[in-house]
Design an enzyme around this catalytic site. Sequence first.
Site, mmCIF file in Angstrom:
data_model
loop_
_atom_site.group_PDB
_atom_site.id
_atom_site.type_symbol
_atom_site.label_atom_id
_atom_site.label_comp_id
_atom_site.label_asym_id
_atom_site.label_seq_id
_atom_site.Cartn_x
_atom_site.Cartn_y
_atom_site.Cartn_z
ATOM 1 N N GLU A 26 0.848 -1.204 0.000
ATOM 2 C CA GLU A 26 0.000 0.000 0.000
ATOM 3 C C GLU A 26 0.877 1.245 0.000
ATOM 4 O O GLU A 26 1.995 1.219 0.479
ATOM 5 C CB GLU A 26 -0.947 -0.021 1.203
ATOM 6 C CG GLU A 26 -0.273 -0.150 2.563
ATOM 7 C CD GLU A 26 0.246 1.144 3.109
ATOM 8 O OE1 GLU A 26 -0.271 2.191 2.675
ATOM 9 O OE2 GLU A 26 1.170 1.122 3.950
ATOM 10 N N LYS A 45 10.267 19.423 1.110
ATOM 11 C CA LYS A 45 10.063 20.387 2.189
ATOM 12 C C LYS A 45 11.109 20.108 3.268
ATOM 13 O O LYS A 45 11.103 19.049 3.907
ATOM 14 C CB LYS A 45 8.635 20.199 2.722
ATOM 15 C CG LYS A 45 8.200 21.204 3.722
ATOM 16 C CD LYS A 45 7.511 22.396 3.062
ATOM 17 C CE LYS A 45 7.165 23.424 4.110
ATOM 18 N NZ LYS A 45 7.874 24.659 4.036
ATOM 19 N N CYS A 105 6.333 4.718 9.334
ATOM 20 C CA CYS A 105 6.728 4.027 8.102
ATOM 21 C C CYS A 105 8.171 4.302 7.690
ATOM 22 O O CYS A 105 8.980 3.376 7.628
ATOM 23 C CB CYS A 105 5.790 4.409 6.972
ATOM 24 S SG CYS A 105 4.077 4.077 7.353
HETATM 25 C C1 UGA Z 1 4.487 7.242 3.899
HETATM 26 C C2 UGA Z 1 4.389 7.235 2.372
HETATM 27 O O1 UGA Z 1 4.282 8.581 1.893
HETATM 28 C C3 UGA Z 1 3.180 6.417 1.910
HETATM 29 O O2 UGA Z 1 3.174 6.340 0.481
HETATM 30 C C4 UGA Z 1 3.271 5.003 2.499
HETATM 31 O O3 UGA Z 1 2.144 4.222 2.159
HETATM 32 C C5 UGA Z 1 3.360 5.095 4.013
HETATM 33 O O4 UGA Z 1 4.505 5.890 4.383
HETATM 34 C C6 UGA Z 1 3.474 3.698 4.573
HETATM 35 O O5 UGA Z 1 4.475 3.038 4.276
HETATM 36 O O6 UGA Z 1 2.529 3.224 5.209
HETATM 37 P P1 UGA Z 1 3.269 8.566 5.885
HETATM 38 O O7 UGA Z 1 4.287 7.936 6.767
HETATM 39 O O8 UGA Z 1 1.838 8.534 6.284
HETATM 40 O O9 UGA Z 1 3.336 7.932 4.406
HETATM 41 O O10 UGA Z 1 3.656 10.100 5.765
HETATM 42 P P2 UGA Z 1 4.373 11.057 4.711
HETATM 43 O O11 UGA Z 1 3.387 12.060 4.269
HETATM 44 O O12 UGA Z 1 5.084 10.308 3.658
HETATM 45 O O13 UGA Z 1 5.452 11.801 5.648
HETATM 46 C C7 UGA Z 1 6.495 11.071 6.289
HETATM 47 C C8 UGA Z 1 7.392 12.016 7.056
HETATM 48 O O14 UGA Z 1 8.132 12.856 6.152
HETATM 49 C C9 UGA Z 1 6.646 12.976 7.984
HETATM 50 O O15 UGA Z 1 7.368 13.114 9.180
HETATM 51 C C10 UGA Z 1 6.631 14.286 7.230
HETATM 52 O O16 UGA Z 1 6.549 15.404 8.059
HETATM 53 C C11 UGA Z 1 7.995 14.224 6.536
HETATM 54 N N1 UGA Z 1 8.089 15.052 5.316
HETATM 55 C C12 UGA Z 1 7.312 14.789 4.228
HETATM 56 C C13 UGA Z 1 9.050 16.064 5.254
HETATM 57 O O17 UGA Z 1 9.799 16.320 6.217
HETATM 58 N N2 UGA Z 1 9.177 16.788 4.083
HETATM 59 C C14 UGA Z 1 8.397 16.545 2.997
HETATM 60 O O18 UGA Z 1 8.571 17.238 1.962
HETATM 61 C C15 UGA Z 1 7.431 15.529 3.082
#
Ligand code: UGA
Length: 435
Positions: A152, A252, A261
């Site tokens: 997923e 970002k 994850c």
């Molecule tokens: C992530 C993946 O994006 C999903 O595709 C995947 O299904 C999921 O893991 C999983 O394996 O279950 P998620 O952990 O919900 O999703 O969150 P993200 O939106 O990917 O963010 C992860 C981390 O990266 C957060 O701490 C967020 O703040 C950080 N982040 C994200 C940044 O520091 N900079 C960014 O540009 C984007």
Amino acid sequence: MTIAVIGPGYVGLPTAAVFAELGHTVWLLGRNAKKNAQLQKGEVYLHEEGLTELVQKNLKAGRFRPTTSYAEAIPDADVVFIAVGTPSGEYGEADLAAVFQTAKDLAPHLKEYTVVVNKSTVPVGTAERVAKILSEHRKDVAATFDVASCPEFLREGTAVADAFHPDRIVIGVASDTARDLLLELHRELPGARVVTDPKSAELIKYASNAFLATKISFINEIANICEGVGADVEEVARGMGLDSRIGPKFLKAGVGWSGSCFPKDVRALHHIAFSNNYEPQILKAAIEVNNDQRRRIVAKLRTALREPLQGKTIAILGLSFKQDTDDIRESAAIDLLYLLKNAGAYVRLHDPVAQPDTRPIFHDTAFFVDAYAACDNADAVVIATEWPVFKELDWVRIKNAMRQPVLIDGRNLLDPAVMRTNGWMYEGVGRAIKP
Ligand code: UGA
């Protein structure tokens, strides 16, 4: 079709609700009787946009069926999804105990032909190991099955929207029957289909998460270079992201990636590489840069306060690992909490949705449901989560109630120029002081 989803967590629950909405009959199986009773009443215990409405609607229509019973969920299911947790083991490897236990528990209930799908993030080769367990533990010897891998890609907080609009659906199968059934099950959903072998499907998941995490570590490294040379990482990321080969997403800069994850999956892929005689250099660097991002926030506090942090009061705004979720697993705020407490600081914590859990680290940490109360009389404030509501706070009021106007914006949420004009000693991540 009739399907069963095992594991009613951040992956299983939205997945089950979306399949029910698409018209399938979905058994959602979890062992926790209390949570099951909540779901049967239409109460959703996760903070996920649109999930409660979907659960209630499909519960009423009889398509969404929470249960604690394998005997109820498995025999009629055409497809069974395993969506249980795979936390980090002692050496960073994925702990597959829950996956294997689930396979043992479901095997005796298999009837006729079933496709059992690993939706949990699992190491390469797990489909084969699950198939072996099912063969050993099935009761009905006439029961046949295939084990497939459909990883997923849902993000917490936007899981429902992501499930309805996937970029791609990965189907890792070893048989044409399983392939056809899974293609049919996903027929209504948009997005490209990647039909491949189970091992490649399993690796697609790890490689995708590791790539995204590395992309963030890369921009964080650029942010750190920006700080040295006086450039602005927001501008650099904008200029890079417009190149369609790079793309604007996951650029970002900030306190680093966290959550349930990325940290565990990058560690697990690192472990998989080592176990297969390869030392993964990029993954190692991505992890190190990420750990350093937390330390750099603490170093900025030290510089801004011009003294040791011993005895200082620091307010942390944000506890969840990102905005729009109540999940605090491996959140940056918790890492900061450890670092600050080790340095002898007092921490006052606020999050608009997430709550501390029972871990000792939270025992002597003051938690506030009100952001203003958390910052009252603090020597400095750190933004650890990108909650948009933090932008709307009355920052002049906060500054006036603090001992010192020190603000470290670990998410680059606020405008450095405006904050500095308002008298804050403001530091973001890779933000230049514009002339
Ligand atoms: C992530 C993946 O994006 C999903 O595709 C995947 O299904 C999921 O893991 C999983 O394996 O279950 P998620 O952990 O919900 O999703 O969150 P993200 O939106 O990917 O963010 C992860 C981390 O990266 C957060 O701490 C967020 O703040 C950080 N982040 C994200 C940044 O520091 N900079 C960014 O540009 C984007």
